[in-house]
Enzyme design. Structure first.
Site, PDB file in Angstrom:
ATOM      1  N   GLU A 134       0.898  -1.196   0.181  1.00 46.69           N
ATOM      2  CA  GLU A 134       0.019  -0.039  -0.033  1.00 46.69           C
ATOM      3  C   GLU A 134       0.658   1.423  -0.072  1.00 46.69           C
ATOM      4  O   GLU A 134       0.675   2.292   0.580  1.00 46.69           O
ATOM      5  CB  GLU A 134      -0.962  -0.239   1.168  1.00 46.69           C
ATOM      6  CG  GLU A 134      -1.766  -1.102   1.094  1.00 46.69           C
ATOM      7  CD  GLU A 134      -2.892  -1.353   2.275  1.00 46.69           C
ATOM      8  OE1 GLU A 134      -3.993  -1.562   2.366  1.00 46.69           O
ATOM      9  OE2 GLU A 134      -2.168  -1.322   3.494  1.00 46.69           O
TER      10      GLU A 134
HETATM   11  C1  ACM Z   1      -2.089  -5.549   4.188  1.00 46.92           C
HETATM   12  O1  ACM Z   1      -3.051  -5.828   4.765  1.00 46.92           O
HETATM   13  N1  ACM Z   1      -2.021  -3.856   3.983  1.00 46.92           N
HETATM   14  C2  ACM Z   1      -0.909  -6.121   3.982  1.00 46.92           C
END
Ligand code: ACM
Length: 434
Positions: A264
């Site tokens: 992310e």
């Molecule tokens: C995640 O759940 N961002 C690895």
């Protein structure tokens, strides 16, 4: 040996063993010395890999007397776990069990960054893990909301960024002495620690503690639950000093692998992202430890390292390419194995971005179906995850974990939970009352 499904239901074993055969009648259980043999297990196929041989065992009960056999200590420990479950009963039939895990990596990832859980709580979590045959405790040690581990040479991280958590709670962090204590407790339970510091995103706590990581605008620590709000910057000299100190500082606890995060990173330009995760990986490799990363960082991983697959909304092409060059896949599909998802929409805690996850959904899946086009042997393991944005107390943690962790553990040990719901739901109902 024939497998006897009714037997494992009647005996309420979790995870279900590979083969079980009832060989005689029930005897009232009396505490008896266990006969232990370290010996070759001839029932294992000749091509059984060494890691699987090491955890395989045979358990025989004859006239109420138990004998356990295994090729090494982890197998004997697994046999004792099954024996503990059996001998919680008043009577035990004569039987013969031959068992081995389907996957080497059987993990749980606990996020102690969004809300902090300390050594006593983590040791209780490890007790639960050991009861269901899990052997990797992955600790998510840093995020935007807090920094949770003492790093030699960078005391500012804990001094300035450990006292916060989601919603403004008190936070906390693990000292080196506490990490040592956790490492010993883990070893006693046959569990390996997998420390994670997530870079280059999920780093507000680090940016706050070390202004040189972000000289233009040192942010406050963040106490909300958005993601993709922070990044390291390659061009700053402090970034390399930070990566070296952090990943070397994790080395003492990372013999089984160090997780560099990589998920992310919405603010990191793609080329810079690749170079930053490669730098983090370099500092792990320098110490001779395997690198683990979330799926977004798959391109930097090498043969013998591990990619953790979590987000089924993303394209898996780079994961498949990594698998083709020998990177092992750890299956953590958020729709099945993220135990911070609510069980039902009415749950007071938990998230729903991956939907809701019933106990049945946590059970009825096969890791081999996760990434199309990879060889079954590319799946190295299964890991449940619990992120703690909404989870503040140990009771809330165990409410979300159980019984779903037992379901994911069955997938990890037995290889799949497809078609097992009737059996599992009857077994868990009994195991749960013990
Ligand atoms: C995640 O759940 N961002 C690895």
């Amino acid at each position: 040996m024939e497998s006897n499904e009714q037997a494992w239901i009647d005996l309420s074993l979790i995870p279900r063993p590979w083969h079980i055969e009832i060989t005689g009648c029930e005897h009232p259980w009396a505490e008896r010395p266990v006969v232990v043999h370290k010996t070759r297990l001839d029932e294992l196929p000749a091509d059984t890999p060494n890691w699987q041989r090491a955890e395989a065992y045979r358990l025989e009960i004859t006239e109420g007397r138990p004998t356990i056999s295994a090729e090494s200590e982890p197998g004997l420990a697994a046999a004792r776990r099954t024996l503990r479950q059996l001998t919680a009963r008043e009577t035990v039939p004569d039987l013969r069990i031959a068992d081995r895990p389907a996957y080497e990596w059987r993990g749980l990832n606990v996020d102690i960054a969004r809300h902090f859980f300390g050594p006593d709580e983590l040791i209780r979590v490890m007790d639960i893990m050991a009861d269901v045959g899990l052997n990797r405790l992955h600790l998510h040690l840093s995020d935007d909301q807090g920094w949770r581990i003492e790093i030699p040479g960078l005391p500012e991280l804990t001094e300035r960024s450990s006292h916060t958590s989601v919603g403004g709670g008190p936070g906390g962090y693990l000292t080196r002495a506490q990490m040592d204590e956790l490492a010993r407790a883990a070893e006693d339970r046959g569990i390996a620690l997998i420390p994670e510091v997530d870079v280059p995103g999920h780093t507000t706590a680090a940016l706050h503690a070390l202004p040189g990581l972000n000289p233009r605008n040192t942010p406050d620590v963040y106490e909300g639950i958005e993601v993709g709000i922070s990044t390291l910057t390659e061009a700053l000299p402090e970034t390399e000093r930070f990566l070296a100190a952090v990943f070397e500082g994790l080395g003492r606890y990372g013999a089984a692998g160090i997780h560099i995060g990589g998920d992310e990173c919405l603010l990191t330009p793609p080329d810079e992202f690749t170079r930053l995760v490669a730098r983090a990986a370099h500092h792990v490799r320098k110490q001779g430890h395997p690198v683990i990363a979330w799926q977004e960082a798959a391109p930097v991983l090498e043969a013998g390292e591990y990619v953790q697959v979590w987000d089924e909304r993303q394209d898996f092409a780079e994961v498949a390419e990594a698998a083709a060059r020998g990177v092992g896949i750890i299956a953590s599909p958020a729709t099945r194995a993220y135990l911070d998802m609510k069980y039902t929409p009415d749950d007071p805690i938990g998230l729903t971005w991956a939907g809701t996850t019933s106990v049945r959904e946590a059970l009825e899946w096969d890791p081999k179906d996760l990434v199309a086009g990879v060889e079954p042997g590319a799946i190295h393991g299964v890991e449940a995850c619990i992120f703690t944005e909404t989870i503040e107390t140990f009771d809330q943690l165990t409410y979300m974990l159980l019984p779903r962790l037992a379901a994911v553990a069955e997938v990890a040990w037995a290889g799949s939970g497809i078609g097992q719901w009737d059996s599992f739901s009857r077994r868990i109902a009994v195991t749960w009352r013990r």
